[in-house]
Design a protein around this motif. Structure first.
Motif, short mmCIF file in Angstrom:
data_model
loop_
_atom_site.label_atom_id
_atom_site.label_comp_id
_atom_site.label_asym_id
_atom_site.label_seq_id
_atom_site.Cartn_x
_atom_site.Cartn_y
_atom_site.Cartn_z
N ALA A 15 0.78 -1.32 0.00
CA ALA A 15 -0.10 -0.03 0.08
C ALA A 15 0.83 1.09 0.15
O ALA A 15 0.55 2.22 -0.58
N HIS A 16 1.85 1.32 0.63
CA HIS A 16 2.90 2.22 0.81
C HIS A 16 4.06 2.26 -0.24
O HIS A 16 4.77 3.16 -0.46
N GLY A 17 4.28 0.82 -0.80
CA GLY A 17 5.28 0.73 -1.68
C GLY A 17 6.72 1.18 -1.16
O GLY A 17 7.86 1.30 -1.99
N ALA A 38 6.25 7.83 7.73
CA ALA A 38 5.97 9.22 7.58
C ALA A 38 5.04 9.82 6.71
O ALA A 38 5.08 10.62 5.74
N SER A 39 3.77 8.77 6.89
CA SER A 39 2.69 9.48 5.79
C SER A 39 1.40 9.24 6.80
O SER A 39 1.36 8.36 7.60
N ARG A 40 0.49 10.23 6.34
CA ARG A 40 -0.90 10.08 7.22
C ARG A 40 -1.85 8.95 6.88
O ARG A 40 -2.48 8.71 7.75
N SER A 41 -1.02 8.25 5.78
CA SER A 41 -1.77 6.86 5.60
C SER A 41 -1.50 5.78 6.39
O SER A 41 -1.95 4.79 6.42
N CYS A 42 -0.29 6.08 7.06
CA CYS A 42 0.34 4.89 8.26
C CYS A 42 -0.48 4.97 9.21
O CYS A 42 -1.17 5.98 9.50
#
Length: 106
Positions: free
Chosen positions: A43-45, A59-63
């Motif tokens: 999902a985050h690659g 370091a992403s709001r999708s985490c």
């Protein structure tokens, strides 16, 4: 190695590491102790720390758990350097046959 999260702060072996906050639309972090590994997230690659039942740290709001060093007016500003530093420490622990833990305190 133990990563402890308490009151929006993360500590590695009782030494301050970075700031944290829930991501991915979560309101709070799930309290408990979780095994912590490095895995590839499709999902985050990228390779990210993953805590069983607590989710991805990154370091992403999708985490599920966002890592950063500064809080802005809209919340924590994600910072990739903390993710890289955590991955390096996790890989050292894994290479020694140890299972790092993430403990989220209520």
């Amino acid at each position: 190695m133990k990563l402890i999260v308490s009151d929006g702060r993360a500590y590695i072996n009782c030494v301050f590491f970075c700031l944290v906050e829930p991501g991915n639309g979560r309101i709070n972090l799930r309290a408990g102790t979780h095994p912590l590994t490095t895995q590839f997230s499709h999902a985050h690659g990228d390779v990210l720390p993953n805590a069983d039942d607590a989710g991805w740290l990154g370091a992403s709001r999708s985490c599920d758990i966002v890592l950063g060093g500064v809080r802005g007016r809209d919340g924590l500003i994600p910072n990739e350097s903390f993710v890289s530093a955590l991955i390096a420490r996790l890989e050292v622990e894994e290479s020694m046959g140890r299972t790092p833990k993430l403990e989220i305190l209520p």
